[in-house]
Scaffold this motif. Structure first.
Motif, mmCIF file in Angstrom:
data_model
loop_
_atom_site.group_PDB
_atom_site.id
_atom_site.type_symbol
_atom_site.label_atom_id
_atom_site.label_comp_id
_atom_site.label_asym_id
_atom_site.label_seq_id
_atom_site.Cartn_x
_atom_site.Cartn_y
_atom_site.Cartn_z
ATOM 1 N N GLU A 173 -13.133 14.282 -30.415
ATOM 2 C CA GLU A 173 -11.924 13.145 -29.947
ATOM 3 C C GLU A 173 -11.678 13.702 -28.558
ATOM 4 N N THR A 174 -11.493 15.071 -28.263
ATOM 5 C CA THR A 174 -11.057 15.632 -27.270
ATOM 6 C C THR A 174 -12.172 15.711 -26.075
ATOM 7 N N VAL A 175 -13.320 16.249 -26.672
ATOM 8 C CA VAL A 175 -14.420 15.930 -25.684
ATOM 9 C C VAL A 175 -14.620 14.486 -25.158
ATOM 10 N N GLU A 176 -14.526 13.596 -26.314
ATOM 11 C CA GLU A 176 -14.685 12.354 -25.765
ATOM 12 C C GLU A 176 -13.448 11.700 -24.866
ATOM 13 N N GLU A 177 -12.324 12.255 -25.113
ATOM 14 C CA GLU A 177 -11.211 11.725 -24.150
ATOM 15 C C GLU A 177 -11.451 12.616 -22.747
ATOM 16 N N PHE A 178 -11.787 13.983 -22.801
ATOM 17 C CA PHE A 178 -12.279 14.745 -21.593
ATOM 18 C C PHE A 178 -13.449 13.644 -20.803
ATOM 19 N N GLU A 179 -14.531 13.727 -21.638
ATOM 20 C CA GLU A 179 -15.369 12.728 -20.998
ATOM 21 C C GLU A 179 -14.982 11.494 -20.278
ATOM 22 N N HIS A 228 -11.939 10.718 -19.526
ATOM 23 C CA HIS A 228 -11.017 11.302 -18.133
ATOM 24 C C HIS A 228 -11.991 11.938 -17.109
ATOM 25 N N ARG A 229 -13.098 12.346 -17.468
ATOM 26 C CA ARG A 229 -13.899 12.852 -16.409
ATOM 27 C C ARG A 229 -14.338 11.658 -15.870
ATOM 28 N N LYS A 230 -14.918 10.674 -16.335
ATOM 29 C CA LYS A 230 -15.518 9.354 -16.074
ATOM 30 C C LYS A 230 -14.427 8.718 -15.344
ATOM 31 N N ASN A 231 -13.217 8.753 -15.676
ATOM 32 C CA ASN A 231 -12.220 7.990 -15.070
ATOM 33 C C ASN A 231 -11.993 8.582 -13.686
ATOM 34 N N THR A 232 -11.809 10.110 -13.674
ATOM 35 C CA THR A 232 -11.616 10.825 -12.586
ATOM 36 C C THR A 232 -12.789 10.760 -11.482
ATOM 37 N N LEU A 233 -13.882 10.699 -11.761
ATOM 38 C CA LEU A 233 -15.087 10.590 -11.026
ATOM 39 C C LEU A 233 -15.023 9.018 -10.410
#
Length: 197
Positions: free
Chosen positions: A167-173, A175-180
């Protein structure tokens, strides 16, 4: 009447013959044969009477003394033989008792050897060994169940941790996508702003 006289005469002759036969049988016997009792009886019969005493010839007395001593010697020899036989039998009994004792000791050792064995150089009785082995089996089973419980608990914790990690990896991904995406948007805006100037 003649018959009565003949019968009386015949009876008288018969009784005279019987009494003579008894006297002749009483006179038989000797100091040279027979038992000691029969020899004493014979000595009494052939001895003379003097008032209330019996007069015995010295030769007859010496003869019966020799016979008694001979009989005593025979009895002593028989007694010695019997005592020797008894001693031999007692020795044999003692030997057999010693053998029985040895056999019982060997039997006890054999039973002890059958019921025990050496484990790590120490003699252990089979029942004690069985107790130790079942105690070890119970301890190992308890340890297995304890570690199985711990493993299942750890497995649940790991599964939960993996789920949380996923779940954290998914949230991180995300978040990364959102950040990108925001970065791209900002770059575009910056490029547009630089171009629009």
């Amino acid at each position: 009447m003649n018959k009565t006289i003949y019968l009386a005469l015949f009876a008288t002759l018969f009784f005279v013959n019987v009494s003579q036969a008894q006297e002749s049988t009483e006179e038989t016997g000797s100091l040279n044969s027979g038992t000691i009792i029969s020899q004493f009886d014979y000595l009494l019969r052939i001895s003379n009477n003097y008032q209330e005493y019996k007069v015995v010839k010295k030769t007859n007395l010496d003869k019966i003394k020799a016979n008694v001593l001979d009989s005593l010697g025979v009895f002593e020899k028989e007694l010695a033989a019997i005592q020797q036989t008894v001693k031999a039998q007692q020795d044999k009994i003692n030997e057999l008792e010693a053998q029985v004792q040895d056999t019982q000791e060997e039997l006890a050792k054999a039973e002890q050897a059958r019921d025990s064995f050496f484990f790590l150089g120490l003699p252990i009785h089979k029942s004690f060994y069985n107790t130790i082995m079942w105690t070890i089996v119970a301890a190992l089973l308890g340890a297995f169940l304890f570690f199985l419980y711990k493993f299942s608990r750890s497995h649940k914790v790991i599964a939960l941790s993996r789920k949380n990690l996923a779940e954290t990896v998914e949230e991180f991904e995300q978040h990364r996508k959102n950040t990108l995406e925001r970065e791209r948007k900002l770059k575009r805006e910056l490029v547009d702003a630089l171009n629009g100037r």
